[in-house]
Design an enzyme around this catalytic site. Sequence first.
Site, PDB file in Angstrom:
ATOM      1  N   GLU A   1      58.035   5.017  61.364  1.00 53.07           N
ATOM      2  CA  GLU A   1      58.404   4.241  60.178  1.00 53.07           C
ATOM      3  C   GLU A   1      59.681   4.804  59.543  1.00 53.07           C
ATOM      4  OE1 GLU A   1      55.035   3.434  57.586  1.00 53.07           O
ATOM      5  OE2 GLU A   1      54.123   2.189  59.136  1.00 53.07           O
TER       6      GLU A   1
ATOM      7  N   GLU B   1      50.676   0.657  65.304  1.00 51.41           N
ATOM      8  CA  GLU B   1      49.749   0.731  64.167  1.00 51.41           C
ATOM      9  C   GLU B   1      49.383  -0.700  63.797  1.00 51.41           C
ATOM     10  OE1 GLU B   1      50.735   3.220  60.777  1.00 51.41           O
ATOM     11  OE2 GLU B   1      51.745   4.666  62.080  1.00 51.41           O
TER      12      GLU B   1
HETATM   13  O1  AHR Z   1      48.020   4.582  59.005  1.00 49.26           O
HETATM   14  C1  AHR Z   1      48.334   5.001  57.713  1.00 49.26           C
HETATM   15  C2  AHR Z   1      49.837   4.995  57.458  1.00 49.26           C
HETATM   16  O2  AHR Z   1      50.314   3.694  57.512  1.00 49.26           O
HETATM   17  C3  AHR Z   1      50.675   5.738  58.453  1.00 49.26           C
HETATM   18  O3  AHR Z   1      50.757   7.089  58.170  1.00 49.26           O
HETATM   19  C4  AHR Z   1      52.022   5.094  58.314  1.00 49.26           C
HETATM   20  O4  AHR Z   1      52.759   5.133  59.503  1.00 49.26           O
HETATM   21  C5  AHR Z   1      51.682   3.675  57.885  1.00 49.26           C
HETATM   22  O5  AHR Z   1      52.436   3.273  56.804  1.00 49.26           O
END
Ligand code: AHR
Length: 539
Positions: A206, A325
């Site tokens: 991110e 994610e």
């Molecule tokens: O999964 C939780 C958080 O969500 C992670 O650390 C981040 O990459 C995302 O914003």
Amino acid sequence: MTSRITRRQFARAGAAASLAAALPRGVFAAPAPNRKVLIRADSEIGLVRPEFHSHFAEHLGSCVYGGIWVGPKSPIENVEGFRKAAVDYLKELGVPALRWPGGCYADDYHWRDGIGPAAKRPKRVNIHWGNYVEDSSFGTHEFIRFCRLIGAEPYFAANVGSGSPEEMRDWIEYCNFPAGSALADERAANGSPEPFRVKYWGVGNEAWGCGGNFRPDGAGAEFRRFASYARTFGDTKPYLVGCGPSGNDTKWTRGFMDALAGSRLPGGYSMHFYENGSLPPLEFTPQAAMEQLNIFRRVESAIVEQRTLLDGYDPNRKIGLFLDEWGVWDRIPKADQDRYGALWQQSTMRSAVAAGLGLNIFNRQADKLYMCNIAQMVNVLQSVLLTDGPEGRNCVRTTTYYAFLLFKPHRGKTAVPVEGGVAPAMEGAALTGNPEAIHRLPPPKPDLSISASRSASELVVSLVNPSAGDDMDVECELRGARARQGRAQIIYDSDLNAHNSFDDPGRVIIRAHEVAVEPDKIRIMLPAMSLATVTVEVE
Ligand code: AHR
């Protein structure tokens, strides 16, 4: 593992009574189905890579510390310090790849903190997730050992935000160089003479946010710099994954990719897409569930659009698109987080449906994806396992665990197209993945979601009914395969907030379900908020 769900149970549940009465004997003489689809077993989308069912474990709350790792001296039953129940359940599920150590945490993690004698490792403050202190007892060797125990391919996320190209380069050498360099010899002295041969390396996480707050061109420039030093050590060529957008941010992807012009392209490119919920996990209303489940349409169009953009830079489609994610992110009660750890979230019947919607998308877009990682593995967000806090002895398999298990038969098969079956406006959009058509959609209403895959002898069809109120009676016509016999399994509970608790760990599990199979047709009834997989022997 499975128990049979009978028509009587459906009838008792109420919602499904009328359809249950109509099925299954003489099913094709029963009233007309309210959904019809055509399964094109004569056509191909692409390989359902097992990696679509991958996971993510971050140093966050009780995911790693207390969830996966309890330490060898813990009174909790463990294998070399890893929670035994977690190891057993994850082995049963099969975890193709596991991403670690973050998440946001990755860009504040310095790998040297996690090697060498545990007693000498530094205590560090986890700045992203509540400033709690970690003792660094779970580091590179422990992560690799855990991956080996559960059969997962390790996928590291390296530190770009607060790290350096040197730090990432050295981590790769430490893991992969066979012997004779100071770093390889240090690894051997720390107990692992054999190189770890780690293939997947995320270059940050991110980058647009907690990974350094870069602009897209800046993140692209960082990728160029870090990639210059990420070399093949021994026989393992690192597969570098660049930081893509949150959701379908096309500006980010253009900016990032433009900055790479004339330099090494990434092996993979990752996007993140969470499906936010407006209510606490156990208090969802049908309306709130509908709103959350409808987000999955945007996930599918984002995959299609991001892939199209990447193809413009990489016409031979060498870059693998990662969704590393994803998952439902509900409004998590503070009391749960105080008690069990940050972002500790229960999975419910609704969450299982959400998982099914995601996994169906991955099958349908199999030609466009490389790896997908649900967030996260234990205790955090849409986890597959929950423990009652870091000190808790209980470990339950969540509804999401069972959804992944239900889709397991697709792994390694060839995804095939399914036509029809959804509200008319969705046709040609969700099923073909045409983003233009998706943007013209009327206000959303969740409808049947379906995907299919096949091998020479087996056809697997997964169906999700995301409606909180309507049962679906689905007829699947088969083209290109003749069915001999089949069986169905379902995850269903008449309460959309039903879940597996420590007192009742088997409330929502996979059960056998009735299905009618003829040589050219399958017919199945799906109660509201359910997901099912039909496995058919074909010729
Ligand atoms: O999964 C939780 C958080 O969500 C992670 O650390 C981040 O990459 C995302 O914003």
